[in-house]
Write an enzyme that holds these catalytic residues in place. Sequence first.
Site, PDB file in Angstrom:
ATOM      1  N   ASP A  57       1.172  -1.199  -0.309  1.00 53.50           N
ATOM      2  CA  ASP A  57       0.207  -0.011   0.109  1.00 53.50           C
ATOM      3  C   ASP A  57       0.288   1.348  -0.278  1.00 53.50           C
ATOM      4  O   ASP A  57       1.424   2.035   1.173  1.00 53.50           O
ATOM      5  CB  ASP A  57      -1.155  -0.295   1.028  1.00 53.50           C
ATOM      6  CG  ASP A  57      -2.180   1.280   1.398  1.00 53.50           C
ATOM      7  OD1 ASP A  57      -1.789   2.128   0.091  1.00 53.50           O
ATOM      8  OD2 ASP A  57      -2.454   1.101   2.161  1.00 53.50           O
ATOM      9  N   GLU A 137      31.686  10.262   3.887  1.00 51.99           N
ATOM     10  CA  GLU A 137      32.002   9.663   4.665  1.00 51.99           C
ATOM     11  C   GLU A 137      30.914  10.437   5.874  1.00 51.99           C
ATOM     12  O   GLU A 137      30.624  11.871   6.737  1.00 51.99           O
ATOM     13  CB  GLU A 137      33.146  10.600   5.070  1.00 51.99           C
ATOM     14  CG  GLU A 137      34.249  10.121   4.271  1.00 51.99           C
ATOM     15  CD  GLU A 137      35.508  11.319   4.807  1.00 51.99           C
ATOM     16  OE1 GLU A 137      35.571  12.397   5.217  1.00 51.99           O
ATOM     17  OE2 GLU A 137      36.437  11.668   3.915  1.00 51.99           O
ATOM     18  N   GLU A 139      28.856  10.928   9.520  1.00 47.95           N
ATOM     19  CA  GLU A 139      29.608  10.313  11.504  1.00 47.95           C
ATOM     20  C   GLU A 139      27.907  10.653  11.909  1.00 47.95           C
ATOM     21  O   GLU A 139      26.765  10.486  11.381  1.00 47.95           O
ATOM     22  CB  GLU A 139      30.120  11.946  11.244  1.00 47.95           C
ATOM     23  CG  GLU A 139      31.439  12.107  10.824  1.00 47.95           C
ATOM     24  CD  GLU A 139      31.888  14.109  10.610  1.00 47.95           C
ATOM     25  OE1 GLU A 139      32.526  14.040  10.343  1.00 47.95           O
ATOM     26  OE2 GLU A 139      30.848  15.099  11.257  1.00 47.95           O
ATOM     27  N   GLU A 194      35.594  10.635  16.602  1.00 45.03           N
ATOM     28  CA  GLU A 194      35.516  12.140  15.579  1.00 45.03           C
ATOM     29  C   GLU A 194      35.749  12.910  16.656  1.00 45.03           C
ATOM     30  O   GLU A 194      36.549  12.419  17.964  1.00 45.03           O
ATOM     31  CB  GLU A 194      34.060  11.986  14.850  1.00 45.03           C
ATOM     32  CG  GLU A 194      34.270  11.924  13.285  1.00 45.03           C
ATOM     33  CD  GLU A 194      35.237  13.377  12.929  1.00 45.03           C
ATOM     34  OE1 GLU A 194      35.547  14.056  13.445  1.00 45.03           O
ATOM     35  OE2 GLU A 194      35.784  12.830  11.467  1.00 45.03           O
ATOM     36  N   GLU A 201      33.080   8.005  12.824  1.00 52.41           N
ATOM     37  CA  GLU A 201      32.724   7.801  11.753  1.00 52.41           C
ATOM     38  C   GLU A 201      33.756   6.751  10.978  1.00 52.41           C
ATOM     39  O   GLU A 201      34.691   6.022  11.455  1.00 52.41           O
ATOM     40  CB  GLU A 201      33.696   8.950  10.796  1.00 52.41           C
ATOM     41  CG  GLU A 201      33.733   8.967   9.265  1.00 52.41           C
ATOM     42  CD  GLU A 201      34.568  10.558   8.682  1.00 52.41           C
ATOM     43  OE1 GLU A 201      34.624  11.485   9.336  1.00 52.41           O
ATOM     44  OE2 GLU A 201      35.254   9.924   7.950  1.00 52.41           O
ATOM     45  N   HIS A 250      30.318  14.030   4.597  1.00 50.97           N
ATOM     46  CA  HIS A 250      31.636  15.009   3.302  1.00 50.97           C
ATOM     47  C   HIS A 250      31.088  13.864   2.439  1.00 50.97           C
ATOM     48  O   HIS A 250      31.527  12.934   2.540  1.00 50.97           O
ATOM     49  CB  HIS A 250      32.766  14.664   3.809  1.00 50.97           C
ATOM     50  CG  HIS A 250      32.654  16.206   4.918  1.00 50.97           C
ATOM     51  ND1 HIS A 250      34.430  16.018   5.808  1.00 50.97           N
ATOM     52  CD2 HIS A 250      32.318  17.102   5.943  1.00 50.97           C
ATOM     53  CE1 HIS A 250      34.020  16.821   6.498  1.00 50.97           C
ATOM     54  NE2 HIS A 250      32.896  17.607   7.062  1.00 50.97           N
ATOM     55  N   ARG A 322      39.909  23.474   4.962  1.00 51.41           N
ATOM     56  CA  ARG A 322      38.624  23.204   4.904  1.00 51.41           C
ATOM     57  C   ARG A 322      37.614  24.728   5.248  1.00 51.41           C
ATOM     58  O   ARG A 322      36.282  23.771   5.765  1.00 51.41           O
ATOM     59  CB  ARG A 322      38.361  22.081   6.071  1.00 51.41           C
ATOM     60  CG  ARG A 322      39.289  20.482   5.778  1.00 51.41           C
ATOM     61  CD  ARG A 322      39.298  19.726   6.354  1.00 51.41           C
ATOM     62  NE  ARG A 322      39.923  18.052   5.802  1.00 51.41           N
ATOM     63  CZ  ARG A 322      40.892  18.385   5.845  1.00 51.41           C
ATOM     64  NH1 ARG A 322      42.110  18.986   5.891  1.00 51.41           N
ATOM     65  NH2 ARG A 322      41.394  17.027   5.763  1.00 51.41           N
ATOM     66  N   GLU A 340      34.847  17.291  -2.912  1.00 55.37           N
ATOM     67  CA  GLU A 340      34.772  17.070  -2.156  1.00 55.37           C
ATOM     68  C   GLU A 340      34.360  17.733  -1.284  1.00 55.37           C
ATOM     69  O   GLU A 340      33.947  18.821  -1.139  1.00 55.37           O
ATOM     70  CB  GLU A 340      35.928  16.494  -0.714  1.00 55.37           C
ATOM     71  CG  GLU A 340      35.264  15.959   0.409  1.00 55.37           C
ATOM     72  CD  GLU A 340      35.922  16.604   1.699  1.00 55.37           C
ATOM     73  OE1 GLU A 340      36.087  15.499   2.533  1.00 55.37           O
ATOM     74  OE2 GLU A 340      37.586  16.490   1.224  1.00 55.37           O
ATOM     75  N   ARG A 342      31.353  19.111   1.129  1.00 59.00           N
ATOM     76  CA  ARG A 342      31.426  19.404   3.048  1.00 59.00           C
ATOM     77  C   ARG A 342      30.450  19.302   3.881  1.00 59.00           C
ATOM     78  O   ARG A 342      30.157  19.713   4.545  1.00 59.00           O
ATOM     79  CB  ARG A 342      33.017  19.925   3.464  1.00 59.00           C
ATOM     80  CG  ARG A 342      33.788  19.629   2.508  1.00 59.00           C
ATOM     81  CD  ARG A 342      35.538  20.277   3.155  1.00 59.00           C
ATOM     82  NE  ARG A 342      35.355  20.206   4.716  1.00 59.00           N
ATOM     83  CZ  ARG A 342      36.079  19.429   5.393  1.00 59.00           C
ATOM     84  NH1 ARG A 342      36.247  18.495   4.466  1.00 59.00           N
ATOM     85  NH2 ARG A 342      36.016  19.837   6.599  1.00 59.00           N
TER      86      ARG A 342
END
Length: 451
Positions: A57, A137, A139, A194, A201, A250, A322, A340, A342
């Site tokens: 359903d 990645e 976490e 982490e 992670e 990330h 970063r 990457e 982030r």
Amino acid sequence: MTSATLSDDAQAVIDEIEERDIDFLRLQFTDILGTVKNVSIPAEQAEKAFTEGIYFDGSSIDGFVRIQESDMRLVPNPSTFAVLPWTSAGDHTSARLICDVYDTATDAAFDGDPRWVLKRAVQRANDMGYTVNTGPEPEFFLFEEDEDGDATLDFSDSGGYFDLAPKDLASDVRGDIIYGLEEMGFEVEASHHEVAESQHEIDFKYDDILSTADNVATFRSVVRAIAAQHDMHATFMPKPIPKINGSGMHTHLSLFTEDGENAFHDPADEFNLSETAKQFLAGILEHAPAITAVANPTVNSYKRLVPGYEAPVYIAWSDVNRSALVRKPAARTPAASRIELRSPDPSCNPYLAFAAMIHAGLDGIENDLDCPDPVRENIYDFDEAERAEYGIETLPSNLGEAVDELESDEVLMDALGPHVAEKFVEAKRQEFREYLVDVSQWEIDRYLEKF
């Protein structure tokens, strides 16, 4: 519908079910919001599931269909068969199969199935001569449960980034999670504690983007199930504790050509990025505000997306820091050249988030978008004037703004398709409205006795 012929792959799964004495099959799919759903059937029904599908359903699933359109069909993918390791020690052993959802009225793939949304994005890339690979990645936090088995916000350890036991008291739990994932066919590449207390992670192998989305959906279920066996609660909530680091996901991305070459690599470029990579990157930056609604889809997501906690909010890219939204990681080999993103967090629906990223990047290639220069300074140290000088915009500051950006982005709305776009926006608008009229404990503590 006419029953399909049993494929060799399906027959191999049936043979394995018999060999491993599997009792039940859990047919897995996700709703539009990314919640994993499953229908459990006796293992004896495996052949029927492969040849005819299993009906359910659809009106009971968030964002699927109305009551008068409720009949849907699950068609399992044999390649996704995996025994659920936490069930094998009990009285009944279960295995999982990830399914595609079909509309019984048309006997076609259901437009509201998030996996189908990603499949369409993958097909667009294939039509342009590319295979999309990704590595996330994710976490998460491991909190203690109370005596009734309910989740708390009590830390399960006092560890920090890359700490070892005894500070990382949950390392054994993380180890069991890794063993469980490996039993299900995951290739785990790394795991570590982490930055925040009780935060972890686990990274799994870079793979084609559809397989990776399947893995992310499964990963969250595995982590929760095995944590519960240790009387812990695993949460992928982006910011469960104020004033400490939140949980992100990330996401590394690259395109490979039909002859197996990495389309993102150029050894002659200063950053080893090809023109294709820079155009793809430019597309990600161009559509970043709209991507945010899908990759950061909860009210709580925006408690993480603030400066100062390693979560990027500035729309720029860099190879050395970063603080930018997109980073170009160092690559030891040409095959490892990638970008990457982030900003995503693990509360997202991976199928929709990855589809949004694909369409945004391919739009950059198709329209030959210019990639801005990288920003090599720490953007967190910039004031507003410096950011303006560099032309750096910011991501939406709340879910309402993000949904506004999504609705105004034709590329991303087309990427989701009319059905998913409408239902997703409707659900997120409702979530944000409910948040706006709620009164938080912070407000009570600050204002109740003051005014």
